[in-house]
Design an enzyme around this catalytic site. Structure first.
Site, PDB file in Angstrom:
ATOM      1  N   SER A  81       0.802  -1.219   0.000  1.00 20.06           N
ATOM      2  CA  SER A  81       0.000   0.000   0.000  1.00 20.06           C
ATOM      3  C   SER A  81       0.838   1.273   0.000  1.00 20.06           C
ATOM      4  CB  SER A  81      -0.926   0.003   1.213  1.00 20.06           C
ATOM      5  OG  SER A  81      -0.188  -0.134   2.419  1.00 20.06           O
ATOM      6  N   HIS A 102      -5.203  -3.425  -2.419  1.00 19.44           N
ATOM      7  CA  HIS A 102      -4.966  -2.494  -3.533  1.00 19.44           C
ATOM      8  C   HIS A 102      -4.945  -3.182  -4.891  1.00 19.44           C
ATOM      9  CE1 HIS A 102      -4.211   1.140  -1.189  1.00 19.44           C
ATOM     10  NE2 HIS A 102      -3.744   0.304  -0.270  1.00 19.44           N
ATOM     11  N   LYS A 115     -11.621   0.494  -1.806  1.00 22.85           N
ATOM     12  CA  LYS A 115     -10.627   1.127  -2.668  1.00 22.85           C
ATOM     13  C   LYS A 115     -11.169   1.119  -4.106  1.00 22.85           C
ATOM     14  CE  LYS A 115      -7.336   0.773   0.874  1.00 22.85           C
ATOM     15  NZ  LYS A 115      -6.609  -0.116   1.777  1.00 22.85           N
TER      16      LYS A 115
HETATM   17  C1  LIG Z   1      -6.501  -0.141   3.241  1.00 24.88           C
HETATM   18  C2  LIG Z   1      -5.866  -1.428   3.606  1.00 24.88           C
HETATM   19  C3  LIG Z   1      -6.428  -2.250   4.571  1.00 24.88           C
HETATM   20  C4  LIG Z   1      -7.588  -1.821   5.414  1.00 24.88           C
HETATM   21  O1  LIG Z   1      -8.770  -1.851   4.676  1.00 24.88           O
HETATM   22  P1  LIG Z   1      -9.989  -0.953   5.178  1.00 24.88           P
HETATM   23  O2  LIG Z   1     -11.158  -1.527   4.450  1.00 24.88           O
HETATM   24  O3  LIG Z   1      -9.671   0.435   4.767  1.00 24.88           O
HETATM   25  O4  LIG Z   1     -10.080  -1.143   6.647  1.00 24.88           O
HETATM   26  C5  LIG Z   1      -5.868  -3.489   4.789  1.00 24.88           C
HETATM   27  N1  LIG Z   1      -4.781  -3.881   4.115  1.00 24.88           N
HETATM   28  C6  LIG Z   1      -4.192  -3.103   3.185  1.00 24.88           C
HETATM   29  C7  LIG Z   1      -2.999  -3.599   2.463  1.00 24.88           C
HETATM   30  C8  LIG Z   1      -4.714  -1.843   2.912  1.00 24.88           C
HETATM   31  O5  LIG Z   1      -4.119  -1.059   2.034  1.00 24.88           O
END
Ligand SMILES: *Cc1c(COP(=O)(O)O)cnc(C)c1O
Length: 393
Positions: free
Chosen positions: A182, A210, A241
């Site tokens: 991320s 992602h 996302k």
């Molecule tokens: C954003 C993210 C999360 C958390 O997801 P949310 O739905 O925002 O709680 C978990 N793992 C990774 C790699 C992320 O980028």
């Protein structure tokens, strides 16, 4: 009369401030999109993970409204109590079909999924190996499991292998990693990780938050990108996302999903996601499958921005994705650069410890399908001026 806060908070905040590590919430004056309203100005947004622009797609919004009209704003209870509504079940079926797995289970967020699934995979007495740049929620899930946690160097298969070799035979081993990292935008070596996992009789847990909707010919994610979907029986991804909604999913075998329903505390003891967010995610999934042009635009934009930033001479990470971080080093300098960028009309935040390791503060730049080529060129001019003013260029 407002109560005074205890002075310990103030002194701790001051301590963060001296290290350039305080964070502030900025309320936007608009929806997130290629541009946003911020403090009365229109600026180009290069920070959102809504890679395909689906959070504001009319069909996705309409699905959320319809589900709200039919089922209300809240699910009323946890899924096992009486909170499972048709939008939840339909979304899980659609996810399993899309991911080509027997079943899928939706959590309220990616954070909850990771702290919920890892303790169901391994417990005290087991051994977890995590990539050093794994998302914080993977590390927190590992801690909650009570298994021993060892971190291996980022994407370093030799280091991981040497740790695996030193693990007593018979001890349960779980390897956890982001699929697409991320904060660096690079990819985990999934084929080699799958091989090591098999060789040492371990289990592999991939967080593809992602990658989902972004990587792979059909947007199924990093597993599809590497052609390893049949070698990695389950994985996690998020809905907040590229899918423009909120929540997360585990896609995998039916027995595993049923086990999670029965044991995973962040699934059992939390109110079900609102019907609107489940319906929105399902609508986004349909668009993702029917309209590959969005993903094509995303990648064109990514290549445009990557080429421009490289030409300007910025030091980028080894990115293979629409996440294009500019490495700076010191938190203070990263903040100064972000401020200059904002003055030039671009919002891209400085990412500092503890989100990234000490000394690797950066500007995390993300691009979406919705940015126009003109906006990207404007942004590149802003990067050039801001980079010169803080002596990065
Ligand atoms: C954003 C993210 C999360 C958390 O997801 P949310 O739905 O925002 O709680 C978990 N793992 C990774 C790699 C992320 O980028």
């Amino acid at each position: 009369m407002a109560r005074e806060s205890p002075s310990m908070f103030r002194s701790r905040l001051q301590q963060l401030d001296t290290q350039s590590l305080t964070r502030h919430l900025h309320t936007l004056g608009s929806a997130t999109g290629p541009t946003i309203q911020l403090a009365g100005r229109t600026v180009i947004l290069l920070a959102s993970n809504d890679y395909l622009g689906l959070a504001t797609h009319p069909d996705v919004i309409y699905a959320a409204i319809q589900a709200t009209t039919q089922y209300g704003t809240g699910a009323g209870a946890a899924r096992l109590v009486c909170g499972t509504l048709p939008p939840h079940t339909e979304l899980e079926q659609a996810l399993a079909t899309f991911k080509q797995t027997p079943s899928a289970l939706v959590y309220g967020s990616g954070y909850l999924a990771n702290i919920g699934v890892i303790p169901s995979l391994i417990t005290r007495g087991g051994q977890i190996f995590a990539d050093r740049l794994s998302h914080a929620s993977l590390i927190d899930g590992a801690r909650l499991s009570r298994a021993d946690l060892r971190v291996y160097r980022h994407r370093d298969l030799n280091h991981l292998e040497s740790l695996l070799k030193r693990t007593p035979p018979g001890r349960p081993v779980l390897i956890v990693t982001d699929g697409l990292f991320s904060m660096d935008g690079d990819l985990a070596p999934l084929p080699e990780l799958a091989t090591l996992t098999q060789r040492f009789g371990a289990t592999l847990y991939v967080d593809d938050a992602h990658g989902t909707g972004v990587m792979g010919q059909s947007g199924r994610g990093t597993l599809e990108h590497f052609g390893v979907e049949d070698r990695i029986p389950f994985h996690m991804g998020t809905l907040g996302k590229a899918l423009g909604s909120s929540g997360a999913y585990i896609a995998g075998p039916t027995d595993m999903i049923q086990y999670l329903v029965n044991t995973s505390r962040p699934f059992m003891f939390t109110t079900a996601p609102p019907p609107a967010s489940a319906a929105a995610a399902r609508a986004a999934l349909t668009i993702l499958q029917q309209d590959p042009s969005r993903r094509a635009r995303l990648w064109r934009n990514r290549d445009h921005l990557f080429a421009g930033l490289t030409r300007l001479g910025f030091h980028l990470t080894d990115s293979a994705s629409p996440i294009l971080p500019i490495l700076i080093g010191h938190a203070e300098k990263a903040l100064a650069f972000a401020e200059q960028l904002l003055a030039q009309g671009v919002y891209a935040p400085a990412i500092r410890p503890p989100t990234v390791p000490d000394g690797s503060s950066r500007i995390r730049v993300t691009i979406t399908a919705e940015h126009s080529p003109e906006q990207i060129d404007l942004a590149l001019s802003a990067f050039e001026r801001a980079g010169q003013s803080v002596h990065l260029l």
